[in-house]
Motif scaffolding. Structure first.
Motif, PDB file in Angstrom:
ATOM      1  N   LEU A 189      70.229  38.407  93.630  1.00  0.00           N
ATOM      2  CA  LEU A 189      70.927  39.166  92.598  1.00  0.00           C
ATOM      3  C   LEU A 189      72.004  40.058  93.202  1.00  0.00           C
ATOM      4  N   LEU A 190      73.229  39.894  92.762  1.00  0.00           N
ATOM      5  CA  LEU A 190      74.309  40.775  93.175  1.00  0.00           C
ATOM      6  C   LEU A 190      74.166  42.098  92.419  1.00  0.00           C
ATOM      7  N   VAL A 191      74.007  43.211  93.165  1.00  0.00           N
ATOM      8  CA  VAL A 191      73.712  44.488  92.515  1.00  0.00           C
ATOM      9  C   VAL A 191      74.711  45.587  92.853  1.00  0.00           C
ATOM     10  N   GLY A 192      75.690  45.336  93.723  1.00  0.00           N
ATOM     11  CA  GLY A 192      76.634  46.393  94.015  1.00  0.00           C
ATOM     12  C   GLY A 192      77.704  46.013  95.005  1.00  0.00           C
ATOM     13  N   SER A 193      78.821  46.786  94.969  1.00  0.00           N
ATOM     14  CA  SER A 193      79.927  46.557  95.912  1.00  0.00           C
ATOM     15  C   SER A 193      80.604  47.854  96.340  1.00  0.00           C
ATOM     16  N   THR A 194      80.042  48.995  95.943  1.00  0.00           N
ATOM     17  CA  THR A 194      80.624  50.295  96.289  1.00  0.00           C
ATOM     18  C   THR A 194      80.020  50.818  97.588  1.00  0.00           C
TER      19      THR A 194
END
Length: 457
Positions: A189-194
């Motif tokens: 699951l992709l959950v963030g990029s910050t």
């Protein structure tokens, strides 16, 4: 499709709306068990554990419920007949296919943070990519603090999901068979990029992961190590919806088997018989073989019956065995609805159709009835008489063509006690997909079927 008068049409709509609310309130087995327990209390059922702790006795007419590890529920209305004469049971399961979060799930790769998953139950893995998912579950910290998580259901909530490669670059992927076009280990699951702001060089290397950890700490008081004692599930985000331009159907996640859980609950709550003890059972783990402490293979039913009989002054080991043997049960589980777009998988004369009522499956299993219960002709004959006397609409079916595949339910497990058991559930389309489809008419007729069983068996 059945023809109804105005009153019945209103009843169909009312029940369908209640059913959608039931689905939205219970997207995991824990949530569903909690919701059923709440409904039980609202209808005057008392927690059996509290009764036993207080040393109270029970009597005919008492209504009790029991909860097993927050994942299974048993509701019981005690009849005037001794329990050794047998009970009337309807049993369903409240777990559904999903993506479970692993114990060490959080990692960063190329500036993006992911949660590693392990899929639960029989799924087509390619159906779980490129769609919005919500995160539900329970986290238990070392000090015993319990944290409930639900992210992605409110309109203002963010959602998460599994990415897929763009079609422009998917030539090799498209050559793979359906079973491997998406691998189980790729369902992350992709959950963030910050990235988090930090002077620590080690944290800079995993700055996005660190930022997710900060969010979890700030919003939920969850540390990364708490994943070890967590049960978190990724499920399709969003509410149950009317389906079809005529709004005759419902599309929603988890209808296998919460549709039968809801209908059996309705039939149970409004049944009228008082002589026989009535039981409505909701169990976990059916999708992975009914195993473990909360599945049908556990002794939850047997142990609860023993406790009730003891509180009634009726218990002995022999009487308990008689009570189980003399019981009658409907295994309430869904059936495969006939889909004309995939007619090659069905034998049409022995298929179930949406809008024609719940389905009696005399046997399930696969190929040569492997893993099947195969109910007796005598039991089926009695059920036919009961349903026909109430003008309840039902149908009979098998699960597709003989050598195409197959499936099972909980029916064979209680049948081992010697009781009569048969599968009776609702046909659905898209079974085990993220969004399954049912007919509102079938919800109404199934509820009537279960009520007739409780009233007249």
């Amino acid at each position: 499709m059945m023809k109804y008068g105005e009153t019945e049409k209103k009843n169909v709509k009312t029940l369908a709306d209640m059913y959608k609310e039931f689905l939205d309130a219970g997207k995991t087995e824990r949530e569903c068990a909690a919701n059923i327990s709440r409904i039980a209390r609202e209808h005057g059922y008392r927690d059996l554990e509290e009764i036993l702790e207080n040393g109270e006795s029970l009597k005919a007419g008492d209504k009790v419920y029991a909860v097993n590890m927050n994942k299974a529920v048993l509701m019981m209305e005690i009849g005037t007949d001794p329990m050794e004469k047998g009970m009337l049971l309807v049993g369903s399961h409240i777990d559904s296919p999903r993506l479970d979060i692993k114990q060490k799930p959080l990692y960063e790769n190329s500036g993006m943070a992911y949660l590693d998953t392990h899929y639960y139950g029989g799924i087509k893995k390619y159906q779980w990519v490129a769609s919005p998912l919500a995160l539900h579950g329970t986290v238990v910290k070392k000090d015993g603090t319990v944290i409930e998580v639900s992210i992605g259901e409110n309109p203002e909530d963010p959602v998460i999901g599994v990415t897929d490669i763009l079609v422009h670059l998917s030539a090799k992927q498209m050559e793979k068979p359906g079973s491997t076009v998406i691998e189980g280990e790729a369902l992350d699951l992709l959950v963030g990029s910050t990235p988090a702001e930090s002077e620590d060089e080690e944290k800079k290397e995993n700055a996005v992961k660190e930022y997710i950890n900060q969010l979890l700490k700030e919003k939920y008081n969850i540390e990364e190590e708490d994943f070890v004692s967590a049960e978190l599930e990724a499920v399709p985000a969003g509410k149950a919806r009317d389906f079809g331009l005529d709004a005759s159907m419902i599309m929603a996640y988890g209808q296998d088997d919460r549709i039968c859980a809801f209908c059996s609950l309705m039939g149970f709550l409004y049944s009228e018989q008082t002589s026989k003890t009535k039981v409505c059972l909701f169990v976990d783990k059916e999708e992975i073989g009914s195993v473990g402490a909360t599945g049908m293979h556990s002794h939850f039913l047997e142990n609860t019956a023993a406790e009730v009989m003891n509180a009634l002054g009726q218990y002995s080991e022999l009487k308990l065995r008689r009570a189980l043997k003399n019981s009658k049960m409907l295994s309430a589980d869904v059936s495969a609805g006939y889909d004309p777009l995939y007619s090659e998988a069905f034998e049409k004369n022995n298929s179930s159709f949406l809008g024609k009522g719940p389905t009696i499956n005399k046997y399930t299993g696969s190929r040569g009835k492997s893993g099947s219960n195969d109910a007796s002709a005598e039991y089926l004959g009695k059920l036919r008489g009961i349903f026909d006397s109430r003008n309840v609409v039902y149908q009979t079916a098998e699960l597709g063509k003989i050598d195409v595949g197959g499936g099972g339910t909980i029916a064979y497990i209680p049948a081992a006690y010697g009781m009569d058991v048969v599968d009776l559930g609702i046909p659905v389309l898209n079974m085990h997909a993220q969004y399954e489809i049912c007919s509102k008419v079938d919800v109404y007729e199934a509820s009537r079927c279960y009520k007739a069983f409780y009233d007249l068996m």
